[in-house]
Every structure is written in C-alpha cells, then in structure tokens.
Design a protein around this motif. Structure first.
Motif, PDB file in Angstrom:
ATOM      1  N   ARG A  17       0.838  -1.206   0.000  1.00 58.05           N
ATOM      2  CA  ARG A  17       0.000   0.000   0.000  1.00 58.05           C
ATOM      3  C   ARG A  17       0.869   1.250   0.000  1.00 58.05           C
ATOM      4  N   ALA A  18       1.923   1.265   0.821  1.00 53.49           N
ATOM      5  CA  ALA A  18       2.818   2.428   0.889  1.00 53.49           C
ATOM      6  C   ALA A  18       3.575   2.612  -0.423  1.00 53.49           C
ATOM      7  N   LYS A  19       4.051   1.510  -1.012  1.00 54.39           N
ATOM      8  CA  LYS A  19       4.751   1.599  -2.301  1.00 54.39           C
ATOM      9  C   LYS A  19       3.831   2.201  -3.352  1.00 54.39           C
ATOM     10  N   GLU A  20       2.614   1.724  -3.429  1.00 49.91           N
ATOM     11  CA  GLU A  20       1.646   2.242  -4.396  1.00 49.91           C
ATOM     12  C   GLU A  20       1.395   3.733  -4.172  1.00 49.91           C
ATOM     13  N   PHE A  21       1.261   4.146  -2.915  1.00 46.82           N
ATOM     14  CA  PHE A  21       1.022   5.558  -2.592  1.00 46.82           C
ATOM     15  C   PHE A  21       2.187   6.429  -3.055  1.00 46.82           C
ATOM     16  N   TYR A  22       3.397   6.080  -2.645  1.00 47.68           N
ATOM     17  CA  TYR A  22       4.559   6.917  -2.971  1.00 47.68           C
ATOM     18  C   TYR A  22       4.882   6.893  -4.466  1.00 47.68           C
ATOM     19  N   GLU A  23       4.668   5.765  -5.113  1.00 47.24           N
ATOM     20  CA  GLU A  23       4.948   5.687  -6.544  1.00 47.24           C
ATOM     21  C   GLU A  23       3.853   6.385  -7.368  1.00 47.24           C
ATOM     22  N   SER A  24       2.603   6.052  -7.110  1.00 49.84           N
ATOM     23  CA  SER A  24       1.513   6.566  -7.939  1.00 49.84           C
ATOM     24  C   SER A  24       1.058   7.968  -7.563  1.00 49.84           C
ATOM     25  N   LYS A  25       0.845   8.212  -6.286  1.00 53.97           N
ATOM     26  CA  LYS A  25       0.314   9.507  -5.847  1.00 53.97           C
ATOM     27  C   LYS A  25       1.387  10.585  -5.756  1.00 53.97           C
ATOM     28  N   LEU A  56      11.169   2.014   2.824  1.00 57.67           N
ATOM     29  CA  LEU A  56      10.023   1.391   3.465  1.00 57.67           C
ATOM     30  C   LEU A  56      10.417  -0.037   3.786  1.00 57.67           C
ATOM     31  N   SER A  57      10.165  -0.464   4.998  1.00 60.35           N
ATOM     32  CA  SER A  57      10.498  -1.835   5.359  1.00 60.35           C
ATOM     33  C   SER A  57       9.732  -2.229   6.607  1.00 60.35           C
ATOM     34  N   THR A 111       6.454  29.431   1.786  1.00 61.93           N
ATOM     35  CA  THR A 111       5.180  28.909   1.297  1.00 61.93           C
ATOM     36  C   THR A 111       5.216  27.385   1.363  1.00 61.93           C
ATOM     37  N   PHE A 112       4.156  26.800   1.953  1.00 64.91           N
ATOM     38  CA  PHE A 112       4.108  25.359   2.202  1.00 64.91           C
ATOM     39  C   PHE A 112       2.743  24.779   1.855  1.00 64.91           C
ATOM     40  N   MET A 113       2.730  23.471   1.593  1.00 62.90           N
ATOM     41  CA  MET A 113       1.504  22.678   1.546  1.00 62.90           C
ATOM     42  C   MET A 113       1.816  21.341   2.219  1.00 62.90           C
ATOM     43  N   TYR A 114       0.774  20.594   2.577  1.00 63.17           N
ATOM     44  CA  TYR A 114       0.956  19.432   3.447  1.00 63.17           C
ATOM     45  C   TYR A 114       0.140  18.228   2.980  1.00 63.17           C
ATOM     46  N   PHE A 115       0.679  17.030   3.270  1.00 64.87           N
ATOM     47  CA  PHE A 115      -0.068  15.793   3.040  1.00 64.87           C
ATOM     48  C   PHE A 115       0.438  14.723   3.994  1.00 64.87           C
ATOM     49  N   THR A 116      -0.308  13.637   4.101  1.00 63.42           N
ATOM     50  CA  THR A 116       0.111  12.485   4.901  1.00 63.42           C
ATOM     51  C   THR A 116       0.017  11.241   4.032  1.00 63.42           C
ATOM     52  N   ASP A 117       0.818  10.243   4.395  1.00 64.95           N
ATOM     53  CA  ASP A 117       0.721   8.961   3.699  1.00 64.95           C
ATOM     54  C   ASP A 117      -0.398   8.142   4.346  1.00 64.95           C
TER      55      ASP A 117
END
Length: 142
Positions: A17-25, A56-57, A111-117
C-alpha cells in the motif's frame, strides 16, 4: 569529510500500500524492491530530482539499535520545489490529497503545503524558488 543524507526510513504498516502511494500519488521512482535478508523486504523510492530516498520496510527496524518506530510516527518530512502551484497541480492530478499552498511570509521559502501517507506520516512541500536556477550549495553558501 563531507556527509550526505541519502536515505530516510519511513515506518509503514503495509509495504505494498505504501509503495503504491509513494509511486503513484507522489511520483517517486522505485529504486529497489526486494528481500535484503531473511524475513526483511526493503523498498527504496526517490522523489524526482532528489539526492535522498525513502526506505520502506517491515522487519528492518529490529536489526538496528534503538526503538522500533510506529507506522505514522514520522512527522516533518519535507520536499522542496521551485514552483509550489505547479507541484500542487501535479500532485492533485495524481490523486494526492494535499492541502492548498499557504504563504506564511513574503520571502522565498515561506510557502508550504501538506499531506500524509496512508499511515499518517506527515509531509510538507516547501516552495524555494531560488532552486529553479541555483543549486542548493550555491544558494545557501559554504
């Protein structure tokens, strides 16, 4: 002697799930995905243009000294871009839930913007316009 920060471990609960998030999103490049020792799978991803990757591990934390970080416990990871509006457009087009850019002050770098995994690890994206034409070392000096 110079030291470079090359890899930051990001604690997650589900590697795929994390790999898909970081790669795709996020658009990170997958550098490595495989077993590095018995029972330990490691995924290394690099943001476009970055000299530093994330790792990631599940299982690797037990092989090193110190406490095992909980998934979602890492906060304050920061990406820098020369154009935050362009980055916002690219990330939202990828389906990433990222905040609108906020300018805290007039100077470059405010100037900043934010997100979470998916686990809640917190990221910020900082606009640093000088980097568009000047490498970091030249921009900040010796």
């Amino acid at each position: 002697m110079e030291y470079t920060l090359e890899v930051i471990g990001v604690p997650v609960s589900d590697l795929d799930r994390a790999k898909e998030f970081y790669e795709s999103k996020c658009g990170f490049h997958v550098d490595l995905d495989g077993d590095v020792m018995p029972g330990v799978r490691l995924i290394q991803l690099t943001p476009p243009g970055s000299g530093c990757s994330i790792m990631l591990s599940i299982g690797i934390w037990e092989t090193s000294p110190g406490p095992t970080p909980e998934p979602g416990s890492l906060q304050g990871l920061q990406l820098c871009v020369p154009d935050i509006k362009q980055a916002h457009a690219e990330l939202t087009a990828r389906g990433l839930d990222v905040s609108e850019p906020v300018q805290y002050a007039e100077q470059d770098g405010a100037t900043f913007m934010y997100f979470t995994d998916p686990d809640g690890n917190g990221w910020s994206v900082q606009e640093y316009r000088v980097r568009a034409g000047t490498p970091l070392r030249e921009a900040i000096g010796p």
